[in-house]
Design a protein around this motif. Structure first.
Motif, short mmCIF file in Angstrom:
data_model
loop_
_atom_site.label_atom_id
_atom_site.label_comp_id
_atom_site.label_asym_id
_atom_site.label_seq_id
_atom_site.Cartn_x
_atom_site.Cartn_y
_atom_site.Cartn_z
N MET A 123 -34.00 -3.49 38.90
CA MET A 123 -33.21 -2.28 38.75
C MET A 123 -33.93 -1.09 39.38
O MET A 123 -33.31 -0.24 40.02
N GLY A 124 -35.25 -1.04 39.18
CA GLY A 124 -36.01 0.06 39.77
C GLY A 124 -35.94 0.08 41.28
O GLY A 124 -35.77 1.14 41.89
N ASP A 125 -36.07 -1.10 41.91
CA ASP A 125 -35.96 -1.18 43.37
C ASP A 125 -34.57 -0.74 43.84
O ASP A 125 -34.44 -0.06 44.87
N PHE A 126 -33.54 -1.16 43.11
CA PHE A 126 -32.18 -0.80 43.47
C PHE A 126 -31.98 0.72 43.39
O PHE A 126 -31.45 1.34 44.32
N LEU A 127 -32.41 1.34 42.30
CA LEU A 127 -32.27 2.79 42.14
C LEU A 127 -33.04 3.54 43.22
O LEU A 127 -32.54 4.52 43.79
N ARG A 128 -34.23 3.07 43.52
CA ARG A 128 -35.04 3.75 44.53
C ARG A 128 -34.37 3.68 45.90
O ARG A 128 -34.29 4.69 46.62
N ARG A 130 -40.46 0.64 33.43
CA ARG A 130 -40.98 0.82 32.07
C ARG A 130 -39.87 1.12 31.07
O ARG A 130 -40.09 1.07 29.87
N GLU A 131 -38.66 1.41 31.58
CA GLU A 131 -37.49 1.60 30.73
C GLU A 131 -36.41 0.67 31.26
O GLU A 131 -35.92 0.84 32.37
N ARG A 132 -36.04 -0.33 30.47
CA ARG A 132 -35.18 -1.39 30.98
C ARG A 132 -33.81 -1.45 30.33
O ARG A 132 -33.01 -2.31 30.69
N ARG A 133 -33.53 -0.60 29.35
CA ARG A 133 -32.26 -0.68 28.65
C ARG A 133 -31.57 0.68 28.60
O ARG A 133 -31.35 1.24 27.53
N PRO A 134 -31.20 1.24 29.73
CA PRO A 134 -30.49 2.52 29.72
C PRO A 134 -29.11 2.36 29.10
O PRO A 134 -28.49 1.30 29.17
N SER A 135 -28.62 3.43 28.50
CA SER A 135 -27.30 3.41 27.88
C SER A 135 -26.21 3.41 28.95
O SER A 135 -26.46 3.72 30.13
N GLU A 136 -24.99 3.09 28.53
CA GLU A 136 -23.86 3.13 29.46
C GLU A 136 -23.64 4.55 29.97
O GLU A 136 -23.23 4.74 31.12
#
Length: 301
Positions: A1-6, A53-59
């Motif tokens: 997810m981090g790579d995708f966001l970046r 380091r944060e893997r469960r963001p809310s909707e």
């Protein structure tokens, strides 16, 4: 997810979100603090998302990020899948997929329509005779994305090769949601090792599964074909897709596709390394005028 966001952050146009350059920038796109501000979260929280380091963001957070990064429906769904992966029924081997006998019979009955069944990562599981003739002479035909990037002949077959390559990479990325999949990493590693274009496109993290589109081919035997295709999900086999190619009625592409079918039926379709077939015995009708072929001619092919 981090790579995708970046990757999506760095490809976001500042003007698209109402920002200006604001001085010299070391990286393209938005800064982390700008994404955080526009999404209504703290910079520290967003940095934790990109760093894993944060893997469960809310909707609510995911919706805000999708809006800021201007993600389309496919990319938004991919972001949700990365954040909250669904349990998947694991295949014992990515190459062990099989096409059902009923679907296989359906494929083989379409003598005038090229048809292909492929798996989740574009492994070719079944083709009919006309599809074989359409892709004749190309190597790596066991996988559509491997064929596209690793066979030089694919650039001749696809006049719009860059677009085809971009779309297939985005399709593969959209299927890459299981971090424990045993087959995907080896496929990506192989493509990355042998194709600079694939490495560049894979790093963009574009996602999208094409369901319908027009595709141009340049076939060595029958010339140019402008075909539309539809992609259907095989509900009885999760991950499998049925691709069907068609030409517009009365078009030159319909005649070329019929001619290819005639070559297949005649056994004259070109095999790798063989001589060019004799096409003179197949007289082309005049399309669009008095000599246009009747419906019976089109059905015949």
């Amino acid at each position: 997810m981090g790579d995708f966001l970046r990757a999506r952050r760095e490809s976001t146009d500042l003007k698209m979100v109402g920002l200006t350059g604001g001085g010299r920038r070391r990286t393209p796109g938005l800064r982390r603090e700008e994404v955080a501000m526009l999404a209504g979260v703290s910079t520290d929280y967003y940095v934790r998302l990109e760093q894993g380091r944060e893997r469960r963001p809310s909707e609510q957070v995911l919706d805000a990020l999708a809006r800021v990064l201007d993600l389309d429906a496919d990319a938004t769904e991919h972001l949700y899948e990365l954040a909250h992966p669904r349990p998947r029924r694991r295949l014992t081997d990515g190459r062990a997929e099989r096409v059902s006998p009923n679907l296989l019979r359906l494929l083989m009955g379409w003598e005038a329509t090229p048809a292909v069944v492929h798996g989740r990562y574009m492994d070719v599981l079944a083709t009919n005779r006309l599809a074989d003739a359409l892709y004749a002479g190309l190597a790596n035909r066991d996988n559509l994305i491997r064929m596209t990037f690793l066979d030089p002949g694919a650039r001749d077959l696809y006049p719009d090769w860059e677009k085809i390559a971009r779309d297939k990479t985005a399709h593969l990325r959209s299927a890459a949601t299981d971090p424990d999949d045993p087959y995907l990493p080896s496929l990506v590693e192989e493509l990355s090792a042998h194709s600079e274009e694939f490495r560049r496109l894979w790093a963009r993290h574009d996602v999208g599964a094409k369901t319908r589109e027009r595709k141009r081919f340049h076939h060595p035997d029958v010339g140019d074909l402008d075909l539309s295709y539809e992609s259907f999900t095989v509900n009885s086999a999760p991950g499998q897709q049925l691709l069907i190619f068609q030409a517009d009625p009365g078009s030159a592409s319909e005649y070329a596709l019929g001619l290819l079918g005639a070559l297949v039926a005649d056994g004259s379709a070109r095999a790798p390394g063989s001589a060019e077939p004799d096409l003179t015995r197949f007289s082309p009708p005049v399309l669009g005028g008095r000599g246009s072929p009747p419906m019976q001619w089109r059905t015949k092919w």
